[in-house]
Design an enzyme around this catalytic site. Structure first.
Site, PDB file in Angstrom:
ATOM      1  N   ALA A 110     -23.616 113.031  41.713  1.00 18.31           N
ATOM      2  CA  ALA A 110     -23.478 113.555  40.338  1.00 18.31           C
ATOM      3  C   ALA A 110     -23.398 112.626  39.314  1.00 18.31           C
ATOM      4  CB  ALA A 110     -21.727 113.967  40.595  1.00 18.31           C
ATOM      5  N   CYS A 230     -36.585 114.234  39.749  1.00 18.14           N
ATOM      6  CA  CYS A 230     -37.238 114.381  38.477  1.00 18.14           C
ATOM      7  C   CYS A 230     -38.401 113.575  38.590  1.00 18.14           C
ATOM      8  CB  CYS A 230     -36.385 113.254  37.309  1.00 18.14           C
ATOM      9  SG  CYS A 230     -35.847 111.699  38.040  1.00 18.14           S
TER      10      CYS A 230
END
Length: 458
Positions: A110, A230
Site C-alpha cells: 500500500a 509501473c
C-alpha cells in the site's frame, strides 16, 4: 535520454510497440513528466479550474510543479499528489463500486498510500480497508498519508502476504500493486533507469509470482484481484496474469480501457507518448476457485468504560463507534473494523486502526493529530484561522501567534481546513503539531527539497 536507455530495454520496446510508435515513445521520455493531483472528495472546498484527468473524477493536471511542502492544503489532506496512470484504478473498478462499498478490501503493497486513499474516496466509510506495507519506513509514510485522508475505516498492518492469508480473513477485493522493475518511472526518476537490468526485471517477476501465490488464499470465491505495476515488461504484466488464468481459477473481467490507454491481452497499459501518464499496467480478475478455509477468531474484546471521555464531544457520528483503549491511547472503530483487527492480530503485526482519538492523562484528554484530520471530527470543535505564514510556522512546530481566546484545545485551520491542535494557556499557545510530520524546508527562501513522496504506482 534515448541514448542513456539500457540497450536491452530499447530492443524490447522496439519489438513490443508498432514500428511507428517506438520513436515517439523514446522521444516522450525526454519530455517533462506531468504533475497531477487527486482531490479529496470531502475535504477540498476550493478546487482550482484545472485540466481534468479523463478517467478520474477528482484528478487534475497542474501547469507546473509547485512546492507542495509549503502548501498548508497539502498537509490538511485536501489533495494527494499521484501519477495519473495510477488513477486508472477508478475506471477499472467502475462496474463493482457499489458491491464493494460494504466489503472487506486489502491493499497489499500500500505505501505510500495512493491507491488506498483512492479506494477510500470511491468506496466511502462503510467498507473495511486493510492497508499493508512490510517495510517500516514506508509503513510510516503510509500511516501519515492515511491520517491526512482522514477516513475512519482503515487498518494498517506490517506483514508479509502469507501472514495475512493465514489470518483467516477473506477479502472481496485484493489490490496487488506489485514491486516491479520500474520501467514506467524512467522519465521522472533517473535512479529507476540506473538500477534496471534484464536480470533485475526477471527477479521482480519471480518475486511477483511469490507475492500472488501467498496472498491468493485470502480471496473470496467471487472476489476480485486487481493487479498492477509501473512497468512495460510483459513478463511482469500479462505473463503474470496468464499464469493465473492457466490455473482455471480466474475469470478475466477487465473492461475496455479509456481512450489513449492501450489494451493488452489481459489488461491495460499506459504509455507516455499516448496519454498524460507514465508507464502503468493494470488488470482485473475474478476468483472462481474454492476458498481455502482457516480457523477464525470471532471473539471481540470486552468493552471497557473510559472515564472522563465522551466520544460525542469529539466525533460527528459517535454512535457508530465503540471506544477501545489501546495502551495509553483511545481508538474509535466500528464493529466491522474491530472484528477484522481481532482476526488479523492472530498472525499479523498491526500498526493502527480506526480513528486514533488521543490519550487520557488522568482526567484530561489530549486529542491526537489524527483526530484533527479525521472527516469524522465534530464540526463544532473550536477553531483558530491562521494566515499562510502563521500556518507554515505552525507546520514547522514553531511558536504561533493568534488572537486571544479562552483556554483549552483549539483546532488550527488554514482557509477552513484543519491542520492540527494547539492549546491556549494564559497568554501563550502550545503547538501540538507532531515533530515527525513537521516541515523541514526553509519557508522564507524556499531552499531545500520538496520531500513529497509522489505515488507513481509503486
Amino acid at each position: 535520454m534515448k541514448s542513456n536507455l539500457p540497450e536491452a530495454f530499447k530492443e524490447r520496446i522496439i519489438g513490443q510497440l508498432p514500428s511507428d510508435e517506438s520513436e515517439r515513445f523514446f522521444a516522450s521520455l525526454q519530455t517533462t513528466s506531468p504533475v497531477t493531483i487527486r482531490y479529496h472528495p470531502n475535504k477540498c472546498n476550493n478546487k482550482q479550474h484545472l485540466p481534468e484527468i479523463p478517467w478520474c473524477k477528482e484528478g487534475r493536471i497542474l501547469p507546473v510543479r509547485p512546492v507542495f511542502t509549503l502548501d498548508p492544503h497539502f498537509h490538511a489532506g485536501n489533495y494527494y499528489v499521484q501519477e495519473a496512470g495510477s488513477m486508472l484504478l477508478e475506471p477499472l473498478l467502475s462496474d463493482y463500486i457499489e458491491q464493494l462499498k460494504n466489503g472487506l478490501i486489502l491493499d497489499l503493497c500500500a505505501a505510500p498510500g495512493g491507491k488506498s486513499t483512492h479506494l477510500l474516496s470511491l468506496l466511502g466509510k462503510d467498507c473495511t480497508l486493510v492497508c499493508n506495507e512490510i517495510i517500516p519506513q514506508r509503513n510510516k509514510v503510509l500511516r501519515h498519508n492515511l491520517a491526512k485522508w482522514g477516513y475512519p475505516n482503515t487498518i494498517v498492518t506490517q506483514s508479509n502476504p502469507s501472514q495475512i492469508a493465514t489470518s483467516g480473513l477473506k477479502f472481496d477485493l485484493i489490490v496487488v500493486d506489485a514491486p516491479c522493475s520500474g520501467e514506467g518511472l524512467f522519465r521522472k526518476d533517473p535512479k529507476a533507469m540506473m538500477e534496471w537490468s534484464p536480470s533485475q526485471a526477471q527477479q521482480c517477476a519471480i518475486r511477483q509470482n511469490s507475492i500472488l501465490d501467498e496472498i491468493l488464499p485470502a480471496l473470496k470465491t467471487g472476489g476480485l484481484l486487481l493487479y498492477s505495476t509501473c512497468t512495460y515488461n510483459p513478463e511482469e504484466n500479462d505473463l503474470q496474469i496468464q499464469r493465473l488464468m492457466e490455473t482455471g481459477k480466474f475469470k478475466l473481467v477487465t473492461p475496455n480501457p479509456p481512450e489513449t490507454i492501450k489494451k493488452t491481452t489481459y489488461g491495460w497499459q499506459a504509455f507516455p507518448h499516448l496519454t498524460t501518464a507514465e508507464g502503468f499496467y493494470c488488470c482485473l480478475l475474478e476468483y472462481t476457485g474454492e476458498e481455502q478455509l482457516f480457523k477464525k477468531t470471532e471473539k471481540l474484546p470486552k468493552q471497557r468504560s473510559v472515564p472522563f471521555f465522551n466520544g460525542s464531544d469529539w466525533l460527528e457520528n459517535a454512535e457508530k463507534y465503540i471506544i477501545y483503549p489501546e495502551g495509553e491511547y483511545l481508538n474509535a472503530a466500528t464493529l466491522e473494523v474491530k472484528s477484522a483487527v481481532v482476526q488479523l492480530s492472530t498472525s499479523c503485526y498491526l500498526r493502527s486502526y480506526g480513528i486514533i482519538l488521543g490519550e487520557m492523562k488522568g482526567k484530561n484528554f489530549v486529542p491526537s493529530p489524527e483526530l484533527a484530520l479525521s472527516i469524522e471530527l465534530k464540526t463544532s470543535a473550536p477553531g483558530i484561522e491562521l494566515s499562510h505564514d502563521e500556518a507554515i510556522k505552525y507546520l514547522r512546530c514553531e511558536a504561533i501567534t493568534a488572537g486571544s481566546t479562552e483556554n483549552g484545545w483549539h483546532l488550527i485551520k488554514f482557509e477552513s481546513s484543519p491542520l492540527g491542535w494547539a492549546k491556549h494557556i494564559g497568554n501563550r499557545w502550545n503547538n501540538y503539531f507532531p515533530k515527525d510530520w513537521r516541515i523541514l524546508m526553509n519557508n522564507t527562501t524556499n531552499k531545500g527539497t520538496d520531500d513529497v513522496d509522489n505515488d507513481g504506482g509503486l
